[in-house]
Design a protein around this motif. Structure first.
Motif, PDB file in Angstrom:
ATOM      1  N   ALA A 169      30.005  33.359  50.671  1.00 19.01           N
ATOM      2  CA  ALA A 169      30.072  31.900  50.555  1.00 19.01           C
ATOM      3  C   ALA A 169      28.848  31.368  49.813  1.00 19.01           C
ATOM      4  N   GLY A 170      29.062  30.429  48.939  1.00 22.20           N
ATOM      5  CA  GLY A 170      27.977  29.838  48.173  1.00 22.20           C
ATOM      6  C   GLY A 170      27.722  30.503  46.840  1.00 22.20           C
ATOM      7  N   THR A 171      28.406  31.620  46.558  1.00 21.71           N
ATOM      8  CA  THR A 171      28.242  32.281  45.266  1.00 21.71           C
ATOM      9  C   THR A 171      28.804  31.395  44.162  1.00 21.71           C
ATOM     10  N   PRO A 172      28.037  31.110  43.107  1.00 22.71           N
ATOM     11  CA  PRO A 172      28.539  30.243  42.028  1.00 22.71           C
ATOM     12  C   PRO A 172      29.829  30.798  41.423  1.00 22.71           C
ATOM     13  N   TYR A 173      30.686  29.893  41.007  1.00 18.02           N
ATOM     14  CA  TYR A 173      31.948  30.257  40.366  1.00 18.02           C
ATOM     15  C   TYR A 173      31.673  31.185  39.190  1.00 18.02           C
ATOM     16  N   MET A 174      32.420  32.260  39.108  1.00 23.15           N
ATOM     17  CA  MET A 174      32.179  33.286  38.094  1.00 23.15           C
ATOM     18  C   MET A 174      33.392  33.460  37.194  1.00 23.15           C
ATOM     19  N   GLU A 175      33.136  33.561  35.886  1.00 23.21           N
ATOM     20  CA  GLU A 175      34.170  33.861  34.906  1.00 23.21           C
ATOM     21  C   GLU A 175      33.755  35.084  34.093  1.00 23.21           C
ATOM     22  N   TYR A 176      34.748  35.761  33.554  1.00 20.59           N
ATOM     23  CA  TYR A 176      34.465  36.888  32.677  1.00 20.59           C
ATOM     24  C   TYR A 176      33.874  36.397  31.359  1.00 20.59           C
ATOM     25  N   LYS A 177      33.013  37.224  30.768  1.00 18.90           N
ATOM     26  CA  LYS A 177      32.579  36.935  29.396  1.00 18.90           C
ATOM     27  C   LYS A 177      33.744  37.108  28.432  1.00 18.90           C
ATOM     28  N   GLU A 178      34.568  38.110  28.703  1.00 23.26           N
ATOM     29  CA  GLU A 178      35.822  38.324  27.998  1.00 23.26           C
ATOM     30  C   GLU A 178      36.852  38.731  29.044  1.00 23.26           C
ATOM     31  N   PRO A 179      38.044  38.147  29.016  1.00 25.78           N
ATOM     32  CA  PRO A 179      39.031  38.501  30.046  1.00 25.78           C
ATOM     33  C   PRO A 179      39.508  39.938  29.891  1.00 25.78           C
ATOM     34  N   PRO A 180      39.923  40.599  30.974  1.00 21.08           N
ATOM     35  CA  PRO A 180      40.468  41.957  30.880  1.00 21.08           C
ATOM     36  C   PRO A 180      41.682  41.999  29.952  1.00 21.08           C
ATOM     37  N   LYS A 181      41.924  43.141  29.356  1.00 21.91           N
ATOM     38  CA  LYS A 181      43.032  43.301  28.418  1.00 21.91           C
ATOM     39  C   LYS A 181      44.167  44.089  29.066  1.00 21.91           C
ATOM     40  N   VAL A 182      45.352  43.498  29.065  1.00 21.23           N
ATOM     41  CA  VAL A 182      46.572  44.182  29.488  1.00 21.23           C
ATOM     42  C   VAL A 182      47.593  43.960  28.372  1.00 21.23           C
ATOM     43  N   PRO A 183      47.567  44.798  27.328  1.00 22.57           N
ATOM     44  CA  PRO A 183      48.425  44.568  26.158  1.00 22.57           C
ATOM     45  C   PRO A 183      49.909  44.682  26.506  1.00 22.57           C
ATOM     46  N   MET A 184      50.694  43.811  25.885  1.00 25.05           N
ATOM     47  CA  MET A 184      52.151  43.850  26.026  1.00 25.05           C
ATOM     48  C   MET A 184      52.774  43.643  24.651  1.00 25.05           C
ATOM     49  N   GLN A 185      53.742  44.465  24.322  1.00 24.31           N
ATOM     50  CA  GLN A 185      54.422  44.341  23.043  1.00 24.31           C
ATOM     51  C   GLN A 185      55.140  42.999  22.946  1.00 24.31           C
TER      52      GLN A 185
ATOM     53  N   ARG B 146      36.279  39.264  41.181  1.00 22.27           N
ATOM     54  CA  ARG B 146      35.345  39.574  42.278  1.00 22.27           C
ATOM     55  C   ARG B 146      34.866  38.313  42.985  1.00 22.27           C
ATOM     56  N   TRP B 147      34.955  37.156  42.276  1.00 21.30           N
ATOM     57  CA  TRP B 147      34.361  35.949  42.840  1.00 21.30           C
ATOM     58  C   TRP B 147      35.027  35.492  44.138  1.00 21.30           C
ATOM     59  N   PRO B 148      36.359  35.466  44.257  1.00 20.89           N
ATOM     60  CA  PRO B 148      36.947  34.986  45.518  1.00 20.89           C
ATOM     61  C   PRO B 148      36.518  35.782  46.743  1.00 20.89           C
ATOM     62  N   GLN B 149      36.115  37.049  46.550  1.00 21.73           N
ATOM     63  CA  GLN B 149      35.683  37.878  47.677  1.00 21.73           C
ATOM     64  C   GLN B 149      34.163  37.874  47.845  1.00 21.73           C
ATOM     65  N   SER B 150      33.470  37.076  47.026  1.00 18.76           N
ATOM     66  CA  SER B 150      32.008  37.029  47.096  1.00 18.76           C
ATOM     67  C   SER B 150      31.562  36.223  48.311  1.00 18.76           C
TER      68      SER B 150
END
Length: 301
Positions: free
Chosen positions: A118-134, A112-116
């Motif tokens: 201007a001036g919105t502090p850089y944002m990271e997930y507390k935990e990254p989304p999960k896309v499991p792959m075998q 969501r951060w790149p579309q926030s």
């Protein structure tokens, strides 16, 4: 007449990977990083040339693969910020709330951060989304294949948010070599793209507890971005870690000699004229081939 007859070898080295979706995933991640900022591509090219010339880029001889050096570069770029006057510095605890890294961490940056606004502090997930792959080889193992995959418009936005025009390639290259020669704590930390602005550097103690990694001496460890249980630097044996770290120091010292205004420098009993050294000449000097594999270049006292 044989068209291939020439003084140059008419072949190109390449790696082949078959039936391995993880290799495709890794390549896609690295390509996305390269598309965001051309600085990363130029640095990667110089570092790969340097590692090959200095004979520290051959896993068969217990040194790092090119992939390992690229992961070291990406860790450096995603964990460093502008610190003023054209310089860069590691993200520190005191600056984490306002830090914007040189490159976004594509596995942790909040999409969501790149579309926030201007001036919105850089944002990271507390935990990254999960896309499991075998996992292609481990029947009972899965990896998280998630990373931010921008379309053309989103990529253009990232390029705007992470420009490289104000970054000096010379300063970045010197900072990269200095970081791994003198600043990175090999006893405590892991080179990892899970080192983030919000969470800090990955600790070796954590990797030892979770994945059984070695935790008894100073050594280079590099976490694969998807197979996080895999140490890309496991190929290093004996004194090769010290050899690689010494080469980082050698490269940084050469850049520092030129940047400090020295007119000459003596290496391996040879006086080098620095007074008119161009940027390309400096890169050629850094990337001088090793003459004796048992003893990399060191400055004369």
């Amino acid at each position: 007449e044989n068209e291939l007859a020439s003084d140059e070898e008419p072949f190109m080295e390449c790696d082949l990977s078959m039936h391995n979706p993880l290799a495709v995933l890794n390549t896609s991640l690295l390509r996305t990083y390269a598309e965001i900022n051309p600085v990363s591509r130029v640095l990667a090219s110089v570092i790969k040339r340097w590692a090959k010339a200095r004979d520290i880029n051959n896993p068969a001889r217990h040194t790092l693969s090119s992939y390992g050096y690229i992961l070291m570069l990406l860790h450096f770029l995603t964990y460093h910020q502008r610190s003023g006057n054209g310089l860069v510095s590691p993200v520190g605890k005191s600056t984490r709330n306002h830090a914007i890294p040189l490159l976004p961490n594509l596995q942790w940056m909040d999409e969501r951060w790149p579309q926030s606004p201007a001036g919105t502090p850089y944002m990271e997930y507390k935990e990254p989304p999960k896309v499991p792959m075998q996992h292609p080889l481990e029947e009972n193992a899965h990896v998280n294949s998630y990373f931010y995959r921008p379309n053309a418009a989103m990529l253009s936005n990232l390029q705007r948010l992470f420009p490289g025009q104000d970054l000096s390639l010379a300063i970045l290259l010197a900072s990269f070599f200095r970081y791994y020669a003198f600043e990175f704590d090999y006893k405590r930390h892991v080179v990892s793209l899970n080192s983030t602005v919000a969470h800090g550097v990955v600790e070796r103690e954590v990797k030892a507890e979770l994945d059984g990694w070695r935790n008894y001496s100073a050594a280079l460890t590099i976490e694969d971005p998807f197979e996080t249980f895999y140490d890309v630097a496991h190929v290093l044996r004996g004194g090769y870690y010290h050899r690689i770290r010494r080469e980082f120091a050698v490269a940084y010292s050469k850049i520092a000699d030129v940047a400090s205004g020295k007119t000459t420098s003596t290496w391996n009993n040879r006086v080098v004229d620095l007074s008119q050294m161009s940027g390309m000449a400096l890169i050629n000097w850094i990337c001088e081939p090793v003459v004796d594999r048992e003893d990399a270049s060191t400055p004369d006292k």
